[in-house]
Design an enzyme around this catalytic site. Structure first.
Site, mmCIF file in Angstrom:
data_model
loop_
_atom_site.group_PDB
_atom_site.id
_atom_site.type_symbol
_atom_site.label_atom_id
_atom_site.label_comp_id
_atom_site.label_asym_id
_atom_site.label_seq_id
_atom_site.Cartn_x
_atom_site.Cartn_y
_atom_site.Cartn_z
ATOM 1 N N GLY A 11 -2.689 -3.777 11.010
ATOM 2 C CA GLY A 11 -2.173 -3.677 9.641
ATOM 3 C C GLY A 11 -2.015 -5.052 8.999
ATOM 4 O O GLY A 11 -2.404 -6.078 9.578
ATOM 5 N N ASN A 36 -3.870 3.630 8.579
ATOM 6 C CA ASN A 36 -3.622 2.896 7.338
ATOM 7 C C ASN A 36 -4.159 1.469 7.447
ATOM 8 O O ASN A 36 -3.579 0.532 6.921
ATOM 9 C CB ASN A 36 -2.117 2.894 7.019
ATOM 10 C CG ASN A 36 -1.857 2.542 5.569
ATOM 11 O OD1 ASN A 36 -2.735 2.668 4.726
ATOM 12 N ND2 ASN A 36 -0.661 2.059 5.282
ATOM 13 N N ASP A 59 -2.204 6.478 18.880
ATOM 14 C CA ASP A 59 -1.060 6.733 18.004
ATOM 15 C C ASP A 59 0.184 6.315 18.777
ATOM 16 O O ASP A 59 0.432 6.803 19.875
ATOM 17 C CB ASP A 59 -1.047 8.237 17.679
ATOM 18 C CG ASP A 59 0.218 8.696 16.964
ATOM 19 O OD1 ASP A 59 1.130 7.871 16.755
ATOM 20 O OD2 ASP A 59 0.285 9.893 16.624
ATOM 21 N N LYS A 86 4.380 3.034 4.803
ATOM 22 C CA LYS A 86 5.166 2.063 4.024
ATOM 23 C C LYS A 86 5.100 2.236 2.518
ATOM 24 O O LYS A 86 5.506 1.341 1.776
ATOM 25 C CB LYS A 86 4.718 0.646 4.385
ATOM 26 C CG LYS A 86 3.248 0.415 4.084
ATOM 27 C CD LYS A 86 2.879 -1.046 4.156
ATOM 28 C CE LYS A 86 1.481 -1.251 3.641
ATOM 29 N NZ LYS A 86 1.077 -2.642 3.579
ATOM 30 N N SER A 126 13.220 -3.824 6.473
ATOM 31 C CA SER A 126 12.871 -4.134 5.084
ATOM 32 C C SER A 126 14.135 -4.359 4.274
ATOM 33 O O SER A 126 15.189 -3.764 4.552
ATOM 34 C CB SER A 126 12.108 -2.941 4.504
ATOM 35 O OG SER A 126 12.063 -3.009 3.097
ATOM 36 N N TYR A 151 11.213 6.645 2.537
ATOM 37 C CA TYR A 151 10.737 5.461 3.279
ATOM 38 C C TYR A 151 11.904 4.539 3.625
ATOM 39 O O TYR A 151 12.072 4.117 4.774
ATOM 40 C CB TYR A 151 9.696 4.696 2.449
ATOM 41 C CG TYR A 151 9.497 3.281 2.909
ATOM 42 C CD1 TYR A 151 8.771 3.002 4.054
ATOM 43 C CD2 TYR A 151 10.082 2.208 2.218
ATOM 44 C CE1 TYR A 151 8.616 1.703 4.506
ATOM 45 C CE2 TYR A 151 9.927 0.907 2.655
ATOM 46 C CZ TYR A 151 9.195 0.660 3.803
ATOM 47 O OH TYR A 151 9.057 -0.626 4.249
ATOM 48 N N LYS A 155 13.815 3.337 7.395
ATOM 49 C CA LYS A 155 14.142 1.987 7.896
ATOM 50 C C LYS A 155 15.621 1.899 8.251
ATOM 51 O O LYS A 155 15.985 1.314 9.276
ATOM 52 C CB LYS A 155 13.756 0.924 6.859
ATOM 53 C CG LYS A 155 12.262 0.767 6.650
ATOM 54 C CD LYS A 155 11.539 0.253 7.901
ATOM 55 C CE LYS A 155 10.044 0.220 7.747
ATOM 56 N NZ LYS A 155 9.331 -0.079 9.011
ATOM 57 N N ASN A 182 9.311 -9.386 0.057
ATOM 58 C CA ASN A 182 7.978 -8.906 -0.375
ATOM 59 C C ASN A 182 6.855 -9.795 0.167
ATOM 60 O O ASN A 182 6.631 -10.886 -0.372
ATOM 61 C CB ASN A 182 7.915 -8.873 -1.899
ATOM 62 C CG ASN A 182 8.756 -7.759 -2.485
ATOM 63 O OD1 ASN A 182 9.925 -7.601 -2.124
ATOM 64 N ND2 ASN A 182 8.168 -6.969 -3.371
HETATM 65 N N1 UFG Z 1 5.090 -3.768 -10.181
HETATM 66 C C1 UFG Z 1 4.566 -3.638 -11.454
HETATM 67 N N2 UFG Z 1 3.333 -3.057 -11.571
HETATM 68 C C2 UFG Z 1 2.616 -2.605 -10.505
HETATM 69 C C3 UFG Z 1 3.179 -2.748 -9.202
HETATM 70 C C4 UFG Z 1 4.427 -3.328 -9.097
HETATM 71 O O1 UFG Z 1 5.170 -4.033 -12.443
HETATM 72 O O2 UFG Z 1 1.524 -2.075 -10.691
HETATM 73 C C5 UFG Z 1 6.411 -4.410 -10.027
HETATM 74 C C6 UFG Z 1 7.458 -3.477 -9.461
HETATM 75 O O3 UFG Z 1 8.093 -2.744 -10.471
HETATM 76 C C7 UFG Z 1 8.378 -4.468 -8.769
HETATM 77 C C8 UFG Z 1 7.465 -5.601 -8.337
HETATM 78 O O4 UFG Z 1 6.286 -5.462 -9.112
HETATM 79 O O5 UFG Z 1 9.291 -4.978 -9.673
HETATM 80 C C9 UFG Z 1 7.096 -5.540 -6.882
HETATM 81 O O6 UFG Z 1 6.620 -4.249 -6.595
HETATM 82 P P1 UFG Z 1 5.921 -3.893 -5.204
HETATM 83 O O7 UFG Z 1 5.541 -2.449 -5.260
HETATM 84 O O8 UFG Z 1 4.873 -4.884 -4.867
HETATM 85 O O9 UFG Z 1 7.082 -4.139 -4.168
HETATM 86 P P2 UFG Z 1 8.531 -3.455 -4.102
HETATM 87 O O10 UFG Z 1 9.494 -4.540 -4.333
HETATM 88 O O11 UFG Z 1 8.664 -2.250 -4.902
HETATM 89 O O12 UFG Z 1 8.462 -2.904 -2.622
HETATM 90 C C10 UFG Z 1 8.574 -3.753 -1.553
HETATM 91 C C11 UFG Z 1 7.828 -3.192 -0.358
HETATM 92 C C12 UFG Z 1 8.471 -1.938 0.142
HETATM 93 C C13 UFG Z 1 9.946 -2.099 0.259
HETATM 94 C C14 UFG Z 1 10.558 -2.604 -1.023
HETATM 95 C C15 UFG Z 1 12.026 -2.854 -0.920
HETATM 96 O O13 UFG Z 1 6.478 -2.924 -0.683
HETATM 97 O O14 UFG Z 1 7.923 -1.651 1.409
HETATM 98 O O15 UFG Z 1 9.930 -3.840 -1.326
HETATM 99 O O16 UFG Z 1 12.539 -3.276 -2.129
HETATM 100 F F1 UFG Z 1 10.558 -0.929 0.524
#
Ligand code: UFG
Length: 340
Positions: A11, A36, A59, A86, A126, A151, A155, A182
């Site tokens: 991964g 994945n 697995d 995830k 996380s 999810y 965790k 992140n």
């Molecule tokens: N975002 C956008 N547009 C997109 C994708 C993301 O504006 O197309 C924004 C989201 O709203 C967020 C930021 O970019 O504000 C980061 O988003 P991500 O989806 O990249 O990451 P997250 O912070 O939502 O999620 C990450 C991990 C998860 C974990 C989470 C905990 O991917 O595994 O942090 O907060 F659970």
């Protein structure tokens, strides 16, 4: 060479950790079932390391298959457990699959490892376990809040299970829980990186695919949050930096220097950036324009979260080295390599 089993080693974070383990003198052994990830990751690892990494396609939740690997390999000194689903949104659609896979594979590991005398476990947790925190930055002692997705709940549950298992009488398990913020970017060689299957959920692959012309535009999920420019704040850590934290954690477990059988560390940079700052930094670092518009908020997003990274620095001696701009440049280099 000390053998470390890496579940989910094909991964995104797993593969970068395999490289760092090998380069730190450990012998990583990968298990992955490619549900994945892709088999091509193994050839990327071979290109970087100049040799094949031992690999078993199983697995991790299959106890008999896991026993077979532990028997065949012998002398596994520790496990880094990445194997899990995830995607926050998908977990809302398929909660049972998330509990079965994420909680189930951990239970299997915890049941099987003692049979082979394996006592050291690094667990991929996380910052999602904090939920929407009252105060920033979050420390390891910041109380966890209800998770915003199944999810996130997996965790939280996995952390609790590890505490209970390690605390049971006669148990010999020692564990380090790493709460990632992140992760972004790719290995400098651009031979391994993030490989989202289908439309990316995460910000950075969406940004790089938009810059590459594969997506028409990025939607920024909300600009009416209580932050300096109204967009969400996150703590973006380069994946190779994050991988290195695992080496420090494994070493600490092997050295038996921890005062507690389970320790928890935030692994982030300690700095928050807004989504708009990330997009602008990407444009500056790569010279590429990112077409974007502002859309509605994404359900489940917390307004802001970033790490207090004091404990990981003091106890594990870990500090991030890569700037946001360099991390984003590495993500772009990886994106370009995918087109070749
Ligand atoms: N975002 C956008 N547009 C997109 C994708 C993301 O504006 O197309 C924004 C989201 O709203 C967020 C930021 O970019 O504000 C980061 O988003 P991500 O989806 O990249 O990451 P997250 O912070 O939502 O999620 C990450 C991990 C998860 C974990 C989470 C905990 O991917 O595994 O942090 O907060 F659970």
């Amino acid at each position: 060479m000390k053998k470390i089993l890496v579940t989910g080693g094909a991964g995104y974070i797993g593969s970068h950790t395999v490289v760092e383990l090998a380069q730190a003198g450990f012998e990583p052994v990968i298990i992955d079932d490619f549900r994945n990830s892709k088999e091509s990751v193994l050839s990327g690892l071979r290109d970087i390391l100049g040799r094949d990494v031992p690999f078993h396609r199983i697995d991790c939740g299959d106890a008999e298959a896991l026993r077979g690997v532990l028997r065949a390999e012998g002398n596994i000194e520790g496990v880094i457990h990445f194997a899990a689903f995830k995607a926050v949104g998908e977990s809302v659609q398929k909660p049972l699959a998330y509990f079965r896979n994420n909680v189930g594979s951990l239970l299997t590991l915890l049941e099987v490892l003692p049979e082979f005398g394996v006592e050291n476990l690094v667990f991929s947790s996380s910052c999602t376990v904090y939920g929407n925190p009252d105060a920033l930055p979050v420390r390891e002692t910041t109380p966890t809040k209800p998770a915003s997705s199944p999810y996130g709940r997996t965790k939280q549950m996995c952390e609790d299970i590890i505490h209970d298992a390690a605390g049971a009488p006669g148990n010999r398990l020692h564990s380090i829980l790493l709460r990632y913020f992140n992760p972004i970017g790719a290995h400098a060689s651009a031979r391994i990186g993030e490989l989202p299957l289908g439309v990316p959920n995460n910000l950075i692959p969406f940004v790089t695919q938009t810059a590459a012309g594969l997506r028409e535009k990025l939607t920024i999920f909300g600009n009416d949050y209580d932050t300096p420019d109204g967009t969400n704040i996150r703590d973006y850590i380069h994946v190779v930096d994050l991988a290195k934290a695992h080496i420090a954690a494994v070493q600490r477990l092997l050295d038996r220097t921890a005062p507690e059988v389970v320790e928890t560390f935030n692994v982030g940079t300690g700095h928050g950036n807004t989504v708009l700052e990330v997009v602008q930094t990407f444009e500056r670092a790569t010279g590429q324009k990112v077409n974007y518009s502002i859309g509605p908020r994404r359900p489940g997003d917390v307004p802001a979260i970033y790490a207090d990274a004091t404990k990981v620095a003091e106890v594990l001696g870990f500090k991030t080295e890569t700037s946001l701009a360099d991390s984003l440049a590495s993500a772009w280099k990886w994106q370009l390599s995918l087109a070749k």
